[in-house]
Scaffold this motif. Structure first.
Motif, PDB file in Angstrom:
ATOM      1  N   ARG A 252      -7.999   0.430  -6.929  1.00 48.54           N
ATOM      2  CA  ARG A 252      -8.383  -0.425  -5.799  1.00 48.54           C
ATOM      3  C   ARG A 252      -7.687  -1.774  -5.944  1.00 48.54           C
ATOM      4  N   PRO A 253      -7.613  -2.545  -4.866  1.00 45.38           N
ATOM      5  CA  PRO A 253      -6.892  -3.820  -4.938  1.00 45.38           C
ATOM      6  C   PRO A 253      -7.581  -4.844  -5.827  1.00 45.38           C
TER       7      PRO A 253
ATOM      8  N   PHE B 163     -13.688  -7.067  -0.823  1.00 47.66           N
ATOM      9  CA  PHE B 163     -12.886  -5.841  -0.785  1.00 47.66           C
ATOM     10  C   PHE B 163     -11.759  -5.850  -1.807  1.00 47.66           C
ATOM     11  N   THR B 164     -12.053  -6.399  -2.977  1.00 47.03           N
ATOM     12  CA  THR B 164     -11.193  -6.216  -4.151  1.00 47.03           C
ATOM     13  C   THR B 164     -12.082  -5.847  -5.332  1.00 47.03           C
ATOM     14  N   CYS B 165     -11.552  -5.039  -6.236  1.00 50.19           N
ATOM     15  CA  CYS B 165     -12.367  -4.557  -7.352  1.00 50.19           C
ATOM     16  C   CYS B 165     -12.509  -5.606  -8.451  1.00 50.19           C
TER      17      CYS B 165
ATOM     18  N   MET C 185      -8.760   3.401  -1.478  1.00 49.67           N
ATOM     19  CA  MET C 185      -8.558   3.446  -2.931  1.00 49.67           C
ATOM     20  C   MET C 185      -7.090   3.486  -3.314  1.00 49.67           C
TER      21      MET C 185
ATOM     22  N   TYR D   5     -12.299 -12.446  -0.226  1.00 48.35           N
ATOM     23  CA  TYR D   5     -11.627 -11.357  -0.935  1.00 48.35           C
ATOM     24  C   TYR D   5     -12.534 -10.648  -1.930  1.00 48.35           C
TER      25      TYR D   5
ATOM     26  N   SER E 224      -6.600  -0.921   1.852  1.00 46.68           N
ATOM     27  CA  SER E 224      -6.292  -0.384   0.522  1.00 46.68           C
ATOM     28  C   SER E 224      -7.565  -0.182  -0.284  1.00 46.68           C
ATOM     29  N   TYR E 225      -8.532  -1.078  -0.113  1.00 51.09           N
ATOM     30  CA  TYR E 225      -9.805  -0.925  -0.825  1.00 51.09           C
ATOM     31  C   TYR E 225     -10.542   0.322  -0.324  1.00 51.09           C
TER      32      TYR E 225
ATOM     33  N   ASP F 155       0.836  -1.206   0.000  1.00 53.42           N
ATOM     34  CA  ASP F 155       0.000   0.000   0.000  1.00 53.42           C
ATOM     35  C   ASP F 155       0.868   1.252   0.000  1.00 53.42           C
TER      36      ASP F 155
END
Length: 597
Positions: free
Chosen positions: A191-192, A162-164, A122, A159, A118-119, A87
């Motif tokens: 985003r992650p 909170f991951t794109c 951003m 996951y 990180s999500y 990050d």
């Protein structure tokens, strides 16, 4: 006869395969392993460091990483810290991303908190998970690191929250396209993203043809007609405001890489500009039209008065979280607010989906430039650090932060831990080209230590200045192991440990005298020896008890040069806190209702 036909067919297929290979070589395209393809893409994005830990499902890929000429394997003390480091690395390298590698199950779950942070904030991070082979994922044996119930997909489902984007590589035919799509999504959405890389797929050969086309981090183009209408609407309202327009810069202006476009807008229009805590350093803080940090009701009075009296607020990349907005105490209505975001625009009550600020701002600049003579007349308060009037040698929060502001230099990368540090440093004026990092929204204590590791490596890539960390004694106990990684990597951060005997931010929120806000004191100046530098060849530690000692240390040229890692234990009162923290804690306390009615 049938056997001869089969043999003939096989021979013909072999010849065709060889001819195809010859054609690829003639065109300059060679087959490449899936693992090397992924590394080639990361190399194109100028990623020089990969964070994480080895585990039996990622060791084959790690061989490729270690042998790569441009990507260095860092290796962390635990997966949580590696996520924080990725990050911090990403925040210092716009247009790129941070990368961490863990193993299946036990490794990836240890990094969950970092990726979630990180999500929320951003930050573009790629999380590669070394996974069991494709055959094992299909047959689902009772494998170690699984839950024992055949749910191999359980961690991936976590996951997804909170991951794109997620890619589960399962065959070589689609691997290159999956990798490219995932990396592009991470870059564009900031985003992650999450990828599983099975052990047997790492060395499968695929075409490298796609590598000829660079990946783009640019968002999709705006619809020209809608964009033109939006620009005209904004210009119309600016004209009606007769120069009474102010710009407020927030986190997403940094995350979505519009700082250069924004700076051109400010320079050509002379609009007054302010920032939120999460937008700090998006605009150079020595710029003559920069007025300081706006945090709603807990802002400095002169900043609050000027910004809230503007006829129109042009909000760029707004993220109105509680700690970023003075507990939601912004005092300007929708009827006076124009919002520019990465994927939409709002002009008062009208919303325009898919009109992003990256392409909109340059067009807006051209249309607003003629108003510069009018906007130049609007006074902007000079943003500078304020020293208190004190008759004490005790190092107070009110004195410490403006004093540190005078120590900073252009291009310094400055990291502040959640709590007294991130609140105290807010109203300190930074020199030009400096970078500020703090996890103000997600607020996971201990984040800053791992982030400092990544930020220091990113700063090396960009030839930036010193890396300076401010962290409380309570927060440092969570992630202190990464000091050993910094020493091993021969990094040279300056670490100020604010020794105020526990969790000061929590004391101000609730429970000033409660034992749960206490910590067991550590021998802070012995830590760097414990973590490997026994002879102090790579580091030096200090304790300062009063203003005189700290001032003398900051004035020492050798210390300021930062030619080795340095830790400074700063003795402070456990109940002393920055005024912005005290005010925020009061607002949060009312909301959280810690005491029953």
């Amino acid at each position: 006869m049938a056997e001869q036909t089969v043999a003939s067919t096989r021979a013909q297929m072999d010849r065709l395969q060889l001819e195809l290979q010859d054609l690829k070589h003639a065109q300059g395209v060679e087959d490449i392993t899936v693992g090397d393809y992924l590394l080639a893409r990361l190399d194109q994005l100028q990623i020089t460091n990969m964070f994480g830990l080895p585990g039996d499902f990622n060791l084959g890929f790690l061989d490729l990483v270690e042998d790569h000429p441009n990507i260095h394997w860092v290796g962390n003390c635990n997966e949580l810290n590696s996520g924080y480091a990725a990050d911090g690395y990403a925040r210092v390298k716009p247009g790129s991303m941070g990368v961490l590698l863990t193993t299946f199950g036990v490794g990836e779950l240890s990094a969950v908190n970092a990726i979630a942070g990180s999500y929320a904030e951003m930050v573009p991070v790629l999380h590669i998970v070394g996974a069991p082979s494709t055959s094992q994922q299909l047959s689902k044996p009772l494998l170690h690191h699984t839950l024992g119930d055949s749910r191999y997909e359980a961690y991936a489902k976590a996951y997804e929250q909170f991951t794109c984007c997620q890619k589960y590589l399962m065959n070589k035919e689609t691997a290159a396209a999956d990798i490219d799509h995932l990396l592009t999504e991470i870059l564009v959405k900031a985003r992650p993203g999450y990828m599983t890389l099975p052990t047997n797929l790492v060395f499968e050969k695929i075409s490298g043809e796609r590598l000829k086309t660079p990946l783009s981090h640019l968002p999709p183009p705006n619809d020209p007609e809608v964009e033109a209408h939006v620009v005209e609407e904004i210009v119309k309202h600016v004209m009606a405001a007769n120069g009474g327009v102010a710009v407020l810069v927030d986190a997403c202006a940094v995350r979505h890489d519009v700082t250069q476009e924004l700076l051109e807008l400010i320079n050509k229009t002379h609009l007054p500009v302010y920032s939120t805590p999460m937008g700090k350093t998006a605009i150079p803080e020595n710029y003559d039209r920069y007025g300081g940090i706006y945090i709603g009701s807990i802002s400095r009075p002169e900043i609050r008065e000027k910004l809230e009296s503007a006829s129109i607020i042009l909000s760029v990349g707004g993220l109105r979280s509680d700690y970023n907005s003075g507990n939601f105490t912004y005092n300007f209505p929708v009827s006076r607010t124009i919002e520019l975001h990465s994927d939409h625009t709002k002009v008062f009550y009208a919303q325009y989906p898919a009109i992003g600020m990256k392409q909109l701002i340059p067009k807006l600049t051209a249309k607003l430039e003629p108003f510069k003579e009018t906007t130049q007349q609007i006074a902007v308060p000079q943003f500078k650090s304020v020293f208190p009037t004190e008759d004490t040698e005790i190092i107070t929060q009110a004195w410490f932060w403006p004093t540190m502001g005078e120590f900073f230099r252009p291009k310094d990368v400055i990291i502040a831990e959640t709590g007294t540090a991130s609140f105290g440093i807010t109203n300190v004026a930074f020199p030009p080209e400096s970078i500020f990092i703090a996890q103000i929204f997600w607020g996971s204590i201990g984040y800053s230590v791992g982030s400092t590791l990544g930020a220091a490596l990113g700063a090396q890539d960009r030839n930036l200045g010193r890396t300076i960390l401010f962290v409380g004694d309570g927060s440092l106990q969570l992630t202190v192991q990464e000091f050993s990684t910094m020493l091993r990597m021969n990094l040279k951060p300056i670490v100020f440990v604010l020794n105020n005997n526990g969790y000061t931010i929590e004391r101000w929120l609730h429970g000033k005298e409660r034992k749960y806000n206490d910590i067991f004191p550590w021998a802070w100046t012995d830590l760097l020896k414990v973590f490997g530098d026994k002879e102090e060849l790579r580091s030096k530690s200090y304790t300062v008890h009063n203003k005189k000692e700290l001032s003398a240390l900051l004035a020492d040229e050798k210390f300021a040069r930062a030619d080795k890692m340095q830790l400074v234990e700063v003795m402070m009162d456990q109940f002393d806190a920055p005024v912005t923290l005290v005010n925020q804690a009061e607002l949060s306390g009312k909301t959280n209702a810690y005491v029953p009615k």
